[in-house]
Scaffold this motif. Sequence first.
Motif, PDB file in Angstrom:
ATOM      1  N   MET A  41      -0.053  11.840  -2.162  1.00 39.62           N
ATOM      2  CA  MET A  41      -0.042  11.173  -0.860  1.00 39.62           C
ATOM      3  C   MET A  41       1.410  11.066  -0.381  1.00 39.62           C
ATOM      4  SD  MET A  41      -1.454   7.424   0.276  1.00 39.62           S
ATOM      5  CE  MET A  41      -0.122   6.485  -0.468  1.00 39.62           C
ATOM      6  N   SER A  65       4.530   9.957   1.743  1.00 42.91           N
ATOM      7  CA  SER A  65       4.766   8.772   2.578  1.00 42.91           C
ATOM      8  C   SER A  65       5.983   8.949   3.490  1.00 42.91           C
ATOM      9  CB  SER A  65       4.954   7.530   1.704  1.00 42.91           C
ATOM     10  OG  SER A  65       6.010   7.717   0.787  1.00 42.91           O
ATOM     11  N   THR A  66       6.839   9.896   3.183  1.00 36.01           N
ATOM     12  CA  THR A  66       8.029  10.156   4.021  1.00 36.01           C
ATOM     13  C   THR A  66       8.326  11.649   4.001  1.00 36.01           C
ATOM     14  OG1 THR A  66       9.051   8.016   3.517  1.00 36.01           O
ATOM     15  CG2 THR A  66      10.536   9.749   4.262  1.00 36.01           C
ATOM     16  N   MET A  88      14.340  14.430   2.835  1.00 30.21           N
ATOM     17  CA  MET A  88      13.739  13.297   2.116  1.00 30.21           C
ATOM     18  C   MET A  88      12.227  13.520   2.082  1.00 30.21           C
ATOM     19  SD  MET A  88      15.890  10.242   4.003  1.00 30.21           S
ATOM     20  CE  MET A  88      15.279   8.866   3.044  1.00 30.21           C
ATOM     21  N   GLU A  95       9.034  11.820   0.079  1.00 27.75           N
ATOM     22  CA  GLU A  95       8.629  10.737  -0.816  1.00 27.75           C
ATOM     23  C   GLU A  95       7.109  10.603  -0.782  1.00 27.75           C
ATOM     24  OE1 GLU A  95      10.576   7.284   0.762  1.00 27.75           O
ATOM     25  OE2 GLU A  95      12.563   8.155   0.532  1.00 27.75           O
ATOM     26  N   GLY A  96       6.568  10.055  -1.848  1.00 29.17           N
ATOM     27  CA  GLY A  96       5.125   9.813  -1.854  1.00 29.17           C
ATOM     28  C   GLY A  96       4.643   9.430  -3.241  1.00 29.17           C
ATOM     29  N   TYR A  97       3.355   9.518  -3.420  1.00 29.14           N
ATOM     30  CA  TYR A  97       2.718   9.105  -4.679  1.00 29.14           C
ATOM     31  C   TYR A  97       1.844  10.244  -5.191  1.00 29.14           C
ATOM     32  CZ  TYR A  97       4.364   4.633  -2.983  1.00 29.14           C
ATOM     33  OH  TYR A  97       5.174   3.629  -2.527  1.00 29.14           O
ATOM     34  N   PHE A 140       5.284   7.488  -8.297  1.00 32.97           N
ATOM     35  CA  PHE A 140       5.837   8.045  -7.058  1.00 32.97           C
ATOM     36  C   PHE A 140       6.727   9.246  -7.297  1.00 32.97           C
ATOM     37  CE2 PHE A 140       8.851   4.583  -8.153  1.00 32.97           C
ATOM     38  CZ  PHE A 140      10.039   5.266  -8.170  1.00 32.97           C
ATOM     39  N   PHE A 141       6.842  10.073  -6.275  1.00 31.77           N
ATOM     40  CA  PHE A 141       7.851  11.146  -6.287  1.00 31.77           C
ATOM     41  C   PHE A 141       8.820  10.881  -5.150  1.00 31.77           C
ATOM     42  CE2 PHE A 141       4.218  12.907  -3.876  1.00 31.77           C
ATOM     43  CZ  PHE A 141       4.813  13.249  -2.678  1.00 31.77           C
ATOM     44  N   ASN A 142      10.000  11.412  -5.298  1.00 32.79           N
ATOM     45  CA  ASN A 142      11.075  11.082  -4.368  1.00 32.79           C
ATOM     46  C   ASN A 142      12.155  12.137  -4.523  1.00 32.79           C
ATOM     47  OD1 ASN A 142      13.674  10.071  -3.676  1.00 32.79           O
ATOM     48  ND2 ASN A 142      12.889   7.995  -3.671  1.00 32.79           N
ATOM     49  N   HIS A 152      15.444  13.410  -2.693  1.00 33.74           N
ATOM     50  CA  HIS A 152      16.484  13.241  -1.672  1.00 33.74           C
ATOM     51  C   HIS A 152      17.565  14.261  -1.985  1.00 33.74           C
ATOM     52  CE1 HIS A 152      15.572   8.675  -0.832  1.00 33.74           C
ATOM     53  NE2 HIS A 152      14.528   9.465  -0.603  1.00 33.74           N
ATOM     54  N   VAL A 212      11.626  12.509  -9.499  1.00 34.52           N
ATOM     55  CA  VAL A 212      12.627  11.803  -8.696  1.00 34.52           C
ATOM     56  C   VAL A 212      13.991  12.461  -8.828  1.00 34.52           C
ATOM     57  CG1 VAL A 212      13.859   9.626  -8.377  1.00 34.52           C
ATOM     58  CG2 VAL A 212      11.432   9.592  -8.949  1.00 34.52           C
ATOM     59  N   THR A 213      14.602  12.721  -7.710  1.00 37.26           N
ATOM     60  CA  THR A 213      16.026  13.057  -7.732  1.00 37.26           C
ATOM     61  C   THR A 213      16.696  12.572  -6.462  1.00 37.26           C
ATOM     62  OG1 THR A 213      17.718  14.768  -7.838  1.00 37.26           O
ATOM     63  CG2 THR A 213      15.617  15.403  -6.813  1.00 37.26           C
ATOM     64  N   HIS A 214      17.848  11.970  -6.665  1.00 36.40           N
ATOM     65  CA  HIS A 214      18.712  11.643  -5.531  1.00 36.40           C
ATOM     66  C   HIS A 214      19.941  12.552  -5.603  1.00 36.40           C
ATOM     67  CE1 HIS A 214      16.804   7.384  -5.129  1.00 36.40           C
ATOM     68  NE2 HIS A 214      16.036   8.346  -4.659  1.00 36.40           N
ATOM     69  N   THR A 215      19.711  13.777  -5.925  1.00 37.66           N
ATOM     70  CA  THR A 215      20.702  14.850  -6.046  1.00 37.66           C
ATOM     71  C   THR A 215      21.656  14.609  -7.211  1.00 37.66           C
ATOM     72  OG1 THR A 215      20.496  15.378  -3.720  1.00 37.66           O
ATOM     73  CG2 THR A 215      22.419  16.261  -4.837  1.00 37.66           C
ATOM     74  N   GLN A 266      24.511   5.426  -7.794  1.00 36.75           N
ATOM     75  CA  GLN A 266      23.090   5.556  -8.138  1.00 36.75           C
ATOM     76  C   GLN A 266      22.870   5.800  -9.615  1.00 36.75           C
ATOM     77  OE1 GLN A 266      21.209   8.393  -5.730  1.00 36.75           O
ATOM     78  NE2 GLN A 266      22.350  10.158  -6.471  1.00 36.75           N
ATOM     79  N   HIS A 284      20.524   1.896  -1.965  1.00 38.75           N
ATOM     80  CA  HIS A 284      19.398   2.568  -1.316  1.00 38.75           C
ATOM     81  C   HIS A 284      18.637   1.636  -0.390  1.00 38.75           C
ATOM     82  CE1 HIS A 284      19.740   6.086  -4.033  1.00 38.75           C
ATOM     83  NE2 HIS A 284      19.182   6.677  -3.003  1.00 38.75           N
ATOM     84  N   ARG A 329      12.060   1.275   7.130  1.00 40.07           N
ATOM     85  CA  ARG A 329      12.286   1.047   5.704  1.00 40.07           C
ATOM     86  C   ARG A 329      12.665  -0.388   5.381  1.00 40.07           C
ATOM     87  NH1 ARG A 329      12.382   6.443   4.139  1.00 40.07           N
ATOM     88  NH2 ARG A 329      13.188   6.173   2.064  1.00 40.07           N
ATOM     89  N   ILE A 375       4.741   0.642  -5.212  1.00 38.56           N
ATOM     90  CA  ILE A 375       6.159   0.439  -5.533  1.00 38.56           C
ATOM     91  C   ILE A 375       6.992   1.387  -4.681  1.00 38.56           C
ATOM     92  CG2 ILE A 375       6.121   2.050  -7.485  1.00 38.56           C
ATOM     93  CD1 ILE A 375       8.049  -0.041  -8.873  1.00 38.56           C
ATOM     94  N   ASP A 376       8.144   0.939  -4.266  1.00 33.30           N
ATOM     95  CA  ASP A 376       8.920   1.702  -3.291  1.00 33.30           C
ATOM     96  C   ASP A 376       9.292   3.086  -3.817  1.00 33.30           C
ATOM     97  OD1 ASP A 376      10.353   2.021  -0.846  1.00 33.30           O
ATOM     98  OD2 ASP A 376      12.170   1.901  -2.048  1.00 33.30           O
ATOM     99  N   ALA A 377       8.844   4.096  -3.088  1.00 34.99           N
ATOM    100  CA  ALA A 377       9.107   5.473  -3.506  1.00 34.99           C
ATOM    101  C   ALA A 377      10.507   5.910  -3.096  1.00 34.99           C
ATOM    102  CB  ALA A 377       8.071   6.409  -2.894  1.00 34.99           C
ATOM    103  N   GLY A 378      11.147   5.134  -2.246  1.00 32.22           N
ATOM    104  CA  GLY A 378      12.441   5.554  -1.734  1.00 32.22           C
ATOM    105  C   GLY A 378      13.615   5.051  -2.547  1.00 32.22           C
ATOM    106  N   GLU A 383      14.272   4.173  -8.076  1.00 24.17           N
ATOM    107  CA  GLU A 383      14.336   5.406  -8.858  1.00 24.17           C
ATOM    108  C   GLU A 383      14.133   5.164 -10.352  1.00 24.17           C
ATOM    109  OE1 GLU A 383      17.877   7.624  -8.079  1.00 24.17           O
ATOM    110  OE2 GLU A 383      17.310   9.248  -9.418  1.00 24.17           O
TER     111      GLU A 383
END
Lengths: 256, 380
Positions: free
Chosen positions: A59, A61-62, A154, A156-158, A174-176, A178, A230-233, B234, B241, B259, B334-337, B340
Amino acid sequence: MRYLRLFIPALLLVVMSSSCEKDPEIGTTTFTLAVHPKIASQDLVLGQEYLDQESYRLMPSTLRFYVSHVTLTSANGDTEIRDIALLDMEQVEAGEPLTFEVEVPAGDYTGISFWVGLDSLQNASDPATFVNGHPLSLSTGTFWTWNTGYRFVMLEGYYDDVQNTPGPVSTSRFFNYHTGTAPLYKQAELGAANVAFTIAEGERFTYNLDLDVNKMFYGLENIDRAQGAVTHTTSNYALAQKFTENFVRAFSLSAP
Amino acid sequence: MKTTFISIILLSSLLAISFAGCKKDEDDKKKDPNHLGWVYDPTPYTGPTVPRNFPQPTYAANNNPLTEEGVLLGRMLFYDPILSGDSTLACAGCHKQENAFTDTRTFSIGIDGIAGRRQSMPLFNLMYSSKFFWDGRAANLAELALMPVEDPIEMHETWPNNIAKLQAHPDYPKRFYEAFGVEPNDLTKEYAAKALEQFLLSLVSGNSKFDKAVRGTDELTAAEERGFILFNDQLGADCFHCHGDGSANQVFQEINAIRQFRNNGLDAPATPAGFADKGFGEFTGNINDYGKFKVPSLRNLKFTAPYMHDGRFATLEEVIDHYSTGVKAASPNIDAGGMEYAFQGGVQLTAQEKADLIAFLLSLSDDDFVTDPRFSDPFK
């Protein structure tokens, strides 16, 4: 004197109409790059559940990403668009495409190219210098920090990590993704989606592309969300790189 | 020839009439409706504005520019218990200046002795929010200002009663006229909301030690510096974030409208419906929003304990422990953004890192704000 009687209302009309929106320049027309987010052939709607191509439930979400240096190629010289677009699914109604509208010269074009993300100069922008609503302003929620710049993509979701679950999807998994930083600024690999087109003078033209979430996970290299959600680079560069390579290859020409 | 002159005269007359109409309206408003010496000629507000290290405000003031008269009237209404059912409780009863306009009680008590179910929210730098309350149910500050008055567990009064009280008051009718040009008989709750909106927007807090260090008039300690780096890292505390990155967004709260509501993994019921308080989802009705709450500012934490929407954490140490090892990864929505590191319970800080982070967070507290006479009780 008789003309004076006509002149005053005419003058008023001219003054009034001059305050209206500026008309496009002569010889130009409105070109729209329209991106249709999909999962396979289904329209993507944020907050709705789908089974991906391997039957895992997810799913989103972003979904938001920058498009820059859009270039329409032509035998008579390329037309490069200087503006930047932030294509953001949260800013459009469900089922509507993400659009970037610009004025370009009418004519025959041999194809199109664009980059996903921001070039080094754009990425070094100070968001505080842009008015709210501008793609590079703070209000978009894409600015990271001064040393990494902006998030280019970006998603994001589940998701469920077991195939063919009946749903609803577990929203505690969740997956994310960025992505950002200079090495992950990539040109979209359009391949067969890059086709010639003609824009007639005075007519609006829309170039429609699909963007398939399946291809973001099952692309150049597959991403197993259970192993790399998940990765924020900077926190998982290898995963961000894998995701980026898939993302820039996830575009295809929309069915007519 | 004759018709030409007629055209000119007609056009000129039309223009003259329209200009005269504008001027007449203005003059009429400035006139004294009750011959009591009242004047409607408000002065633009000159109080604290956006600090220069803050970004451009995102709040869309609804045709309600701040004026000296409007802000003062809002401040009076904020501190006056007249708006409550038994005239004992003002807004300021649960939003105390010395606590950055929140309440030290976990749950505030209304006029009927009934406790609320969420912590009173602090009030400052509201020009960066777009939905208000922990659950986002107020679309703007004018809406926000009206709600606690009619809430049966808060001030428990009706607005028609309040308007009657204000109309009969010896001082307020004149002040409403001076602020908005509204005559006593035309007074409505919307004018009270406008005044309160103006006062709330005037509550700018931007003179913490951190702000002074940014402006070069103070210096952070080594521990505060280390905490700031952790905040923005991070691979460290990863706070930025959700709470502003400290470079471009020194408001230290989420500015992006969408957000501003997130689930930070406090509780993990088996399903979203199991959340005792559905928060943002209670307002939107969307099951995917259950368990999300407004992301608060990290400024003025020195004054705003207890923390979280239900005030469950009495100290900052408890808050940091939550984000370090206490995050419940199994929390629905839970916040996906930003969360982490939920999979491992949080960001796993050492004792030294926790101490540094708290030192930095406390440097965001603004002692001037909680004592500024411009925000204090005008009746004292």
